[in-house]
Design an enzyme around this catalytic site. Structure first.
Site, short mmCIF file in Angstrom:
data_model
loop_
_atom_site.label_atom_id
_atom_site.label_comp_id
_atom_site.label_asym_id
_atom_site.label_seq_id
_atom_site.Cartn_x
_atom_site.Cartn_y
_atom_site.Cartn_z
NE ARG A 138 -3.29 1.37 2.82
CZ ARG A 138 -4.29 1.45 3.79
NH1 ARG A 138 -5.39 0.49 4.05
NH2 ARG A 138 -4.27 2.49 4.56
NE ARG A 179 -1.41 5.96 7.31
CZ ARG A 179 -1.34 4.53 6.76
NH1 ARG A 179 -0.22 4.25 6.28
NH2 ARG A 179 -2.32 3.73 7.30
P1 B4P Z 1 -5.73 -1.47 10.17
O1 B4P Z 1 -5.79 -0.43 11.49
O2 B4P Z 1 -7.21 -2.42 10.46
O3 B4P Z 1 -5.79 -0.46 9.07
P2 B4P Z 1 -6.72 0.34 8.38
O4 B4P Z 1 -7.90 0.16 9.01
O5 B4P Z 1 -6.27 0.25 6.96
O6 B4P Z 1 -6.48 1.88 9.03
P3 B4P Z 1 -5.80 3.31 8.32
O7 B4P Z 1 -6.25 4.16 9.29
O8 B4P Z 1 -4.39 2.81 8.21
O9 B4P Z 1 -6.31 3.37 7.06
P4 B4P Z 1 -7.69 4.08 6.20
O10 B4P Z 1 -7.82 3.03 5.11
O11 B4P Z 1 -8.85 4.04 7.05
O12 B4P Z 1 -4.73 -2.79 10.20
C1 B4P Z 1 -3.30 -2.36 10.07
C2 B4P Z 1 -2.44 -3.49 10.12
O13 B4P Z 1 -2.62 -4.35 11.26
C3 B4P Z 1 -3.06 -4.64 8.95
O14 B4P Z 1 -1.99 -5.25 8.21
C4 B4P Z 1 -3.56 -5.65 10.15
O15 B4P Z 1 -3.29 -7.05 9.43
C5 B4P Z 1 -2.49 -5.50 11.13
N1 B4P Z 1 -3.15 -5.88 12.57
C6 B4P Z 1 -4.50 -5.66 12.84
N2 B4P Z 1 -4.65 -6.07 14.01
C7 B4P Z 1 -3.42 -6.71 14.42
C8 B4P Z 1 -3.31 -7.39 15.70
N3 B4P Z 1 -4.15 -7.39 16.67
N4 B4P Z 1 -1.94 -7.96 15.81
C9 B4P Z 1 -0.96 -7.55 14.76
N5 B4P Z 1 -1.28 -7.12 13.56
C10 B4P Z 1 -2.61 -6.74 13.55
O16 B4P Z 1 -7.26 5.59 5.63
C11 B4P Z 1 -6.36 5.73 4.74
C12 B4P Z 1 -6.26 6.96 4.37
O17 B4P Z 1 -7.25 7.38 3.65
C13 B4P Z 1 -6.04 8.38 5.31
O18 B4P Z 1 -4.87 8.31 5.39
C14 B4P Z 1 -6.66 9.32 4.58
O19 B4P Z 1 -5.78 9.99 3.81
C15 B4P Z 1 -7.76 8.80 3.88
N6 B4P Z 1 -8.96 8.60 4.47
C16 B4P Z 1 -9.83 7.87 5.12
N7 B4P Z 1 -10.86 8.14 5.76
C17 B4P Z 1 -10.89 9.71 5.81
C18 B4P Z 1 -11.67 10.52 6.48
N8 B4P Z 1 -12.89 10.06 7.12
N9 B4P Z 1 -11.63 11.69 6.34
C19 B4P Z 1 -10.27 12.14 5.62
N10 B4P Z 1 -9.33 11.29 5.09
C20 B4P Z 1 -9.68 10.00 5.06
#
Ligand code: B4P
Length: 188
Positions: A134, A145
């Site tokens: 990603r 972030r």
């Molecule tokens: P997650 O924490 O599930 O990651 P995510 O949902 O993708 O969150 P993120 O905040 O990064 O991204 P988003 O798409 O919302 O998991 C991360 C990793 O950890 C995974 O590989 C997982 O396997 C691992 N993991 C999980 N649990 C674990 C455990 N217990 N132990 C070990 N490993 C584990 O946002 C991306 C971008 O989109 C933002 O930066 C922004 O630019 C934009 N965006 C999205 N929503 C927005 C909004 N509302 N407003 C403005 N911009 C927005």
């Protein structure tokens, strides 16, 4: 209706736990990150513009993400409930979500906040960067972030605390251990 906000910093497990929650509670999953990545995969104007912002770790504009959520809510009025993943990320988004839900005679039931140490967040996201490629999972963008989260997103927790809807959950441990903690909050 059960309407949940799954909240926490990047890498706290929001996407991971959402999958388990929707399977058990049959909620509609609304992830603004997934919707934006879907727009990019479809090569829409919005997706191309948003991808540059996402790759830098900044937030896409409130106007765009609120519009996206509004369209999804309008198109899915028959859902049993919703899980908002990665939204709201600013207090303005939280206020807009309250107004939108009120117009459908609904409200947020609870915000579940995953609490994870910063070093663990960085390690998880670097690992995903290696495995999935990603664009925003590199060290420089991850640091930004997390900084953006602390400055612009963390006040959202207080907004829901003021409504007595804030529920912190320990987000360290295995995926199943964390899910058990989330289940106990929802079932309460
Ligand atoms: P997650 O924490 O599930 O990651 P995510 O949902 O993708 O969150 P993120 O905040 O990064 O991204 P988003 O798409 O919302 O998991 C991360 C990793 O950890 C995974 O590989 C997982 O396997 C691992 N993991 C999980 N649990 C674990 C455990 N217990 N132990 C070990 N490993 C584990 O946002 C991306 C971008 O989109 C933002 O930066 C922004 O630019 C934009 N965006 C999205 N929503 C927005 C909004 N509302 N407003 C403005 N911009 C927005």
């Amino acid at each position: 209706m059960l309407n949940l906000v799954l909240f926490g910093p990047p890498g706290s497990g929001k996407g991971t736990q959402s999958e388990k929650i929707i399977n058990k509670y049959e909620l509609l999953h609304l992830s603004t990150g997934d919707i934006l990545r879907g727009e990019l995969a479809d090569k829409t104007e919005l997706g191309i513009q948003a991808s540059k912002i996402m790759a830098s770790g900044e937030l896409v504009s409130d106007e765009i993400v609120i519009g996206m959520i509004k369209n999804k809510l309008l198109a899915n009025q028959d859902a049993k409930g919703y899980i908002f993943d990665g939204f709201p990320r600013t207090v303005a988004q939280a206020q807009a979500l309250d107004d939108l839900l009120a117009s459908f005679n609904q409200e947020i039931t609870s915000l579940i906040s995953l609490v994870v140490e910063k070093n663990e967040l960085v390690q998880r996201l670097l690992k995903r960067g290696q495995e999935m490629g990603r664009a925003d999972d590199n060290l420089e963008t991850i640091e930004n972030r997390i900084a953006v989260y602390e400055k612009q997103t963390s006040p959202v927790a207080k907004y829901y605390e003021n409504q007595s809807k804030y529920n912190p959950v320990e987000g360290m441990g295995t995926v199943d251990e964390i899910f058990k903690r989330i289940e106990s909050v929802i079932d309460k």
